[in-house]
Write a protein that holds these residues in place. Structure first.
Motif, PDB file in Angstrom:
ATOM      1  N   ILE A 298      -8.245  -0.314   5.699  1.00 52.03           N
ATOM      2  CA  ILE A 298      -8.424  -1.375   4.706  1.00 52.03           C
ATOM      3  C   ILE A 298      -7.064  -1.838   4.175  1.00 52.03           C
ATOM      4  CG2 ILE A 298      -9.386  -1.920   2.421  1.00 52.03           C
ATOM      5  CD1 ILE A 298     -11.816  -0.361   3.091  1.00 52.03           C
ATOM      6  N   THR A 299      -6.158  -0.889   3.926  1.00 48.85           N
ATOM      7  CA  THR A 299      -4.823  -1.274   3.447  1.00 48.85           C
ATOM      8  C   THR A 299      -4.126  -2.159   4.476  1.00 48.85           C
ATOM      9  OG1 THR A 299      -4.704   0.876   2.408  1.00 48.85           O
ATOM     10  CG2 THR A 299      -2.682  -0.380   2.466  1.00 48.85           C
ATOM     11  N   MET A 300      -4.235  -1.781   5.753  1.00 43.74           N
ATOM     12  CA  MET A 300      -3.565  -2.551   6.805  1.00 43.74           C
ATOM     13  C   MET A 300      -4.186  -3.931   6.972  1.00 43.74           C
ATOM     14  SD  MET A 300      -0.989  -1.247   7.984  1.00 43.74           S
ATOM     15  CE  MET A 300      -0.310  -0.157   6.811  1.00 43.74           C
TER      16      MET A 300
ATOM     17  N   PHE B 196      -5.564  -5.653   4.497  1.00 44.31           N
ATOM     18  CA  PHE B 196      -5.205  -6.440   3.318  1.00 44.31           C
ATOM     19  C   PHE B 196      -3.725  -6.785   3.263  1.00 44.31           C
ATOM     20  CE2 PHE B 196      -9.224  -5.640   1.314  1.00 44.31           C
ATOM     21  CZ  PHE B 196      -9.334  -6.678   0.415  1.00 44.31           C
ATOM     22  N   LEU B 197      -2.946  -6.152   4.123  1.00 46.43           N
ATOM     23  CA  LEU B 197      -1.500  -6.345   4.103  1.00 46.43           C
ATOM     24  C   LEU B 197      -1.174  -7.830   4.193  1.00 46.43           C
ATOM     25  CD1 LEU B 197       0.943  -4.410   4.183  1.00 46.43           C
ATOM     26  CD2 LEU B 197       1.010  -4.797   6.631  1.00 46.43           C
ATOM     27  N   SER B 198      -0.217  -8.250   3.366  1.00 50.32           N
ATOM     28  CA  SER B 198       0.186  -9.654   3.357  1.00 50.32           C
ATOM     29  C   SER B 198       0.689 -10.081   4.737  1.00 50.32           C
ATOM     30  CB  SER B 198       1.281  -9.811   2.318  1.00 50.32           C
ATOM     31  OG  SER B 198       2.109 -10.862   2.659  1.00 50.32           O
ATOM     32  N   ALA B 199       0.311 -11.289   5.154  1.00 52.20           N
ATOM     33  CA  ALA B 199       0.733 -11.815   6.459  1.00 52.20           C
ATOM     34  C   ALA B 199       2.250 -11.816   6.562  1.00 52.20           C
ATOM     35  CB  ALA B 199       0.187 -13.225   6.646  1.00 52.20           C
ATOM     36  N   LEU B 200       2.886 -12.075   5.433  1.00 48.22           N
ATOM     37  CA  LEU B 200       4.342 -12.142   5.397  1.00 48.22           C
ATOM     38  C   LEU B 200       4.965 -10.782   5.697  1.00 48.22           C
ATOM     39  CD1 LEU B 200       6.225 -14.479   3.890  1.00 48.22           C
ATOM     40  CD2 LEU B 200       6.711 -12.435   2.594  1.00 48.22           C
ATOM     41  N   VAL B 201       4.440  -9.737   5.025  1.00 49.68           N
ATOM     42  CA  VAL B 201       4.932  -8.382   5.250  1.00 49.68           C
ATOM     43  C   VAL B 201       4.728  -8.014   6.720  1.00 49.68           C
ATOM     44  CG1 VAL B 201       4.655  -5.969   4.603  1.00 49.68           C
ATOM     45  CG2 VAL B 201       4.354  -7.748   2.879  1.00 49.68           C
TER      46      VAL B 201
ATOM     47  N   HIS C 232      -1.855  -6.303  15.014  1.00 50.79           N
ATOM     48  CA  HIS C 232      -1.612  -5.560  13.789  1.00 50.79           C
ATOM     49  C   HIS C 232      -2.614  -5.950  12.701  1.00 50.79           C
ATOM     50  CE1 HIS C 232       0.849  -3.798  10.514  1.00 50.79           C
ATOM     51  NE2 HIS C 232       1.279  -3.025  11.477  1.00 50.79           N
TER      52      HIS C 232
ATOM     53  N   PHE D 191       1.598   2.443  15.418  1.00 56.25           N
ATOM     54  CA  PHE D 191       1.773   0.995  15.555  1.00 56.25           C
ATOM     55  C   PHE D 191       1.508   0.282  14.230  1.00 56.25           C
ATOM     56  CE2 PHE D 191      -0.441  -3.102  16.462  1.00 56.25           C
ATOM     57  CZ  PHE D 191       0.675  -3.823  16.858  1.00 56.25           C
ATOM     58  N   LEU D 192       0.475   0.753  13.495  1.00 55.40           N
ATOM     59  CA  LEU D 192       0.136   0.079  12.234  1.00 55.40           C
ATOM     60  C   LEU D 192       1.136   0.414  11.138  1.00 55.40           C
ATOM     61  CD1 LEU D 192      -3.762   0.466  12.095  1.00 55.40           C
ATOM     62  CD2 LEU D 192      -2.456  -1.562  12.695  1.00 55.40           C
TER      63      LEU D 192
ATOM     64  N   ASP E 234      -1.097 -14.640  -1.158  1.00 53.06           N
ATOM     65  CA  ASP E 234      -0.699 -14.344   0.207  1.00 53.06           C
ATOM     66  C   ASP E 234      -0.653 -15.573   1.100  1.00 53.06           C
ATOM     67  OD1 ASP E 234       0.010 -12.615   2.214  1.00 53.06           O
ATOM     68  OD2 ASP E 234      -2.046 -12.453   2.940  1.00 53.06           O
TER      69      ASP E 234
ATOM     70  N   ILE F 132       9.051 -17.188   3.753  1.00 53.74           N
ATOM     71  CA  ILE F 132       8.920 -17.418   5.185  1.00 53.74           C
ATOM     72  C   ILE F 132       9.967 -18.422   5.662  1.00 53.74           C
ATOM     73  CG2 ILE F 132       7.326 -19.329   5.785  1.00 53.74           C
ATOM     74  CD1 ILE F 132       5.643 -16.683   6.823  1.00 53.74           C
TER      75      ILE F 132
ATOM     76  N   ALA G 244       9.118  -7.837   0.774  1.00 56.68           N
ATOM     77  CA  ALA G 244       7.969  -7.313   1.514  1.00 56.68           C
ATOM     78  C   ALA G 244       7.525  -5.979   0.931  1.00 56.68           C
ATOM     79  CB  ALA G 244       8.319  -7.164   2.993  1.00 56.68           C
TER      80      ALA G 244
ATOM     81  N   THR H  44      -0.221  -4.705  -2.799  1.00 55.81           N
ATOM     82  CA  THR H  44      -1.408  -4.461  -1.972  1.00 55.81           C
ATOM     83  C   THR H  44      -1.967  -3.077  -2.248  1.00 55.81           C
ATOM     84  OG1 THR H  44      -0.330  -5.759  -0.257  1.00 55.81           O
ATOM     85  CG2 THR H  44      -2.292  -4.553   0.387  1.00 55.81           C
TER      86      THR H  44
ATOM     87  N   ILE I  36      -5.662  -2.035  -3.571  1.00 56.18           N
ATOM     88  CA  ILE I  36      -6.561  -1.153  -2.826  1.00 56.18           C
ATOM     89  C   ILE I  36      -7.012   0.021  -3.696  1.00 56.18           C
ATOM     90  CG2 ILE I  36      -6.747   0.381  -0.820  1.00 56.18           C
ATOM     91  CD1 ILE I  36      -6.573  -2.455   0.036  1.00 56.18           C
TER      92      ILE I  36
END
Lengths: 285, 273
Positions: free
Chosen positions: A109-111, A113-118, A160, B23-24, B206, B227, B242, B249, B253
Motif C-alpha cells: 500500500i505504501t508503494m 501511494f508513493l508520489s509519482a514524482l518520488v 514500480h 526492486f520496490l 501529487d 519535475i 522526494a 506518504t 499510511i
C-alpha cells in the motif's frame, strides 16, 4: 423515500461540478478535434468547416510509431506485472503468519501511494544513465544510452507503480478461491506445482484477465513516467498531447489525440468490467 | 521428480519475493540516503558523510517555496470543496430512492477512467474558451474534478452501512431534518468523510499531469516545479524533496492504518475466519 426538491438540491453541486469540469470540457475537445489547424495560431478558428484531418494524421508513420510504442510498452508492463503479482498475491493471501501478511500489505500500500514524482526520481537516480547503479550496469554490458535501455527504464518505472496495485487486487481474487479444492488435488496425488497449474490458475483466470486489463489502461494513459524516464526518446500518446499544447500549440491535433486516448481507455475499462461481471455471475456455480 | 520441481518452485518463489521487495524499496532507499549526502556533487553510493545541506537548499529555493505554497492552497481548497460535495451527494443518495441511482453512483467515478492528460487538456481548452485565465482558479478547477470521485466514493461507502431507520427514529422523536443529519448521519459517516479527505489531499498534492496544463508563469504546484527542475538538471535538492514527500506518504499510511487497519482495507476473504 422518493426524490424531493430538497434531494435535487443536494445532488445539484455534484451535477454542476461534473457538467462544468468534465462533460463540457470533453465536448470542447471533441469539437476542437474536428476543427482545422492554422499554423501560427493558438487554438482553432471558430466557425470553420468541420474536418477529419486531425484524425487522419494518426495514419501517418510518425503517429503510428507513438501508438505502437505506447501499446508495446504498456502491454509488456501488463504482462510482467500480472505474472509477478500473482505469486506475490498468492503468498500473501495464503500466509499463515499475520505479522508477515500485515508487513507485506503495508509495504504494497505504501508503494502504491508513493508520489509519482518520488517514483520517477528514485528510478532515475538508481537506474538512470548517470545513476547510482550505472557503473555496475555498464560492467554487466548494458548500453545505457541505447533506446532499448531507455524503454526498459520506462517499463521499470511503470512496473514500480503497477506491481503493488495488481498484487493488492489479486489478493482478493485468490482469497475467494476455496483452498479445499487445492488440498483435494494434492490429496489425489498432484504435486504443488501441478495443483497450481490445473486448479489455482484456471480458477483465478478472470481475476488475472481483469488485472491485466486494468494494468494495461494505466500503462496506456501513463504520462509522467514516459515523460521523465523516456527522455524524449520514448514517447507515449499522452506525451504527444502535451507537446501539441506546450511546443506547437496545435490544439486540434492534441484534441484528436486526446479523443483517441479516451476511446482506448473506455474500451479497455468496459472489457475489464465485463470480465469482472461474468466472473461474479459464475462464482456461485 | 515431482518433489524436485516443487522445491525448485519454492526457491524461485523466494527469489521472486526478495527481488520484488528490492526492486520496490531499493530505489527509494537510495534516494533517501543520497538526500543526506554531504558532497556537493552526485557521487557514488553510499554517501561518505551525512549532512542536511540539500534540505536547507530545498527550503531556501524561492521557486520551490512558491510551488509548495500554491500546492498547499490548491490542495486544501480542492479537499474542502470535494468533501462538501461528497457529503451532500452521499446524503441525497442515502435518503432518497430514485430510478437510475446505481448508474448515477457509477457515473460519479467517471473522472477516474478519463486519462489525466485528457482531463488537463480538456479543461485548458474549455476554461480558455469561457475566458478563465487565472492559474490558481484553473488549478483549483482541475484538482476538484480529480479529487471529487474519491470524496463521493468513500462517503457513499460509509453511508451504505447506516440504517435508514435511525434517521426516521430521530425525525419521529421530533428532530428537524438538519438535526437528524447533524446528530445521526454525519457522526456515523465521519470515518468515510475523513478517508475521502485524506485521499483527496494526497491526490491533489501529487498530481502532475492535470496541473501541467493549467499552470501559468506565476501559479504552479510543487510537483510541477520539481519535475521541471528534474528535467533541467539532476540535482540532489529534489532527493530532499522526494524524501520529504515520502515522509508525508508514510504519515498518511500510518493514519489510514490507525483509522481502519490496512489489513481490513484488503479484507481476508470468505474462506478465512
Amino acid at each position: 423515500m422518493r426524490l424531493t426538491r430538497l434531494g435535487l438540491l443536494l445532488l445539484a453541486p455534484a451535477a454542476l461540478v461534473y457538467t462544468l469540469l468534465l462533460t463540457l470540457p470533453i465536448l470542447t475537445v471533441l469539437d476542437e478535434s474536428l476543427r482545422e489547424y492554422i499554423p501560427g495560431r493558438i487554438g482553432s478558428t471558430p466557425d470553420t468547416p468541420l474536418t477529419f484531418q486531425n484524425y487522419l494524421e494518426f495514419a501517418d508513420h510518425a503517429y503510428l510509431g507513438f501508438l505502437w510504442t505506447t501499446f508495446k510498452l504498456a502491454g509488456i508492463v501488463a504482462l510482467i506485472a500480472t505474472a509477478i503479482a500473482f505469486p506475490i498475491a498468492h503468498f500473501i493471501a495464503r500466509q499463515r503468519s499475520s505479522a508477515i501478511r500485515r508487513a507485506f500489505i503495508g509495504l504494497l500500500i505504501t508503494m502504491m501511494f508513493l508520489s509519482a514524482l518520488v517514483r520517477v526520481y528514485s528510478i532515475q537516480l538508481a537506474f538512470g544513465s548517470v545513476g547510482i547503479l550505472a557503473p555496475v550496469l555498464k560492467q554487466l554490458g548494458f548500453n545505457l544510452n541505447s533506446r532499448t535501455y531507455v524503454e526498459w527504464t520506462v517499463v521499470a518505472g511503470l512496473l514500480h507503480f503497477v506491481i503493488p496495485m495488481a498484487s493488492l487486487t489479486l489478493i482478493g481474487t485468490i482469497q475467494n478461491i476455496n483452498p479445499r479444492v487445492f488440498e483435494a488435488a494434492q490429496a489425489l496425488g498432484a504435486s504443488r506445482l501441478r495443483a497450481h497449474m490445473s486448479i489455482t490458475i484456471p480458477l483465478a483466470a478472470p481475476g488475472l484477465l481483469s488485472s491485466f486489463l486494468i494494468t494495461l489502461t494505466i500503462g496506456i494513459s501513463a504520462f509522467v513516467v514516459p515523460w521523465v524516464l523516456g527522455k524524449g526518446r520514448v514517447i507515449f500518446v499522452s506525451n504527444v498531447v502535451y507537446s501539441r499544447f506546450s511546443e506547437v500549440a496545435n490544439y486540434p491535433s492534441g484534441s484528436a489525440a486526446s479523443v483517441l486516448m479516451l476511446m482506448l481507455s473506455l474500451v479497455i475499462v468496459f472489457a475489464a468490467l465485463r470480465v469482472a461481471a461474468r466472473a461474479q455471475g459464475g462464482a456461485g456455480n | 521428480m515431482k518433489r524436485y520441481l516443487d522445491d525448485l518452485a519454492a526457491i524461485l518463489m523466494l527469489v521472486l519475493l526478495v527481488g520484488v521487495v528490492l526492486f520496490l524499496l531499493g530505489p527509494v532507499v537510495i534516494t533517501m540516503a543520497m538526500s543526506l549526502d554531504a558532497r556537493k556533487y552526485l557521487g557514488p553510493f553510499p554517501p561518505p558523510d551525512l549532512s542536511l545541506q540539500w534540505y536547507k537548499k530545498f527550503f531556501s529555493e524561492p521557486y520551490i517555496l512558491k510551488g509548495l505554497r500554491s500546492s498547499l492552497l490548491v490542495a486544501t481548497f480542492a479537499t474542502l470543496v470535494s468533501a462538501a460535495i461528497g457529503v451532500v451527494t452521499a446524503e441525497a443518495m442515502h435518503r432518497y430512492d430514485f430510478p437510475g441511482k446505481n448508474i448515477l453512483a457509477a457515473l460519479f467515478l467517471g473522472p477516474l477512467i478519463v486519462p489525466a492528460v485528457v482531463i488537463g487538456f480538456a479543461l485548458l481548452l474549455y476554461l480558455s474558451r469561457v475566458g478563465i485565465q487565472n492559474g490558481l482558479v484553473r488549478l483549483a478547477a482541475g484538482h476538484i474534478i480529480i479529487t471529487v470521485p474519491y470524496a463521493i466514493r468513500t462517503t457513499l461507502a460509509s453511508t451504505i452501512g447506516i440504517s435508514k431507520s435511525l434517521r426516521e427514529a430521530a425525525l419521529g422523536l421530533g428532530a428537524t431534518e438538519w438535526q437528524a443529519f447533524w446528530d445521526v448521519t454525519f457522526p456515523l459517516a465521519r470515518t468515510g468523510i475523513v478517508a475521502g479527505m485524506v485521499f483527496a489531499f494526497a491526490i491533489s498534492m501529487d498530481d502532475v499531469a492535470v496541473s501541467l496544463f493549467l499552470t501559468d508563469s506565476t501559479n504552479y504546484t510543487l510537483p510541477v516545479a520539481l519535475i521541471s527542475m528534474m528535467r533541467a538538471n539532476f540535482d540532489l535538492t529534489i532527493a530532499a524533496g522526494a524524501a520529504l514527500m515520502m515522509g508525508v506518504t508514510i504519515i498518511v499510511i500510518l493514519g489510514l492504518e490507525s483509522l481502519f487497519g490496512l489489513d481490513r482495507l484488503v479484507g481476508t476473504g470468505i474462506y478465512r475466519s
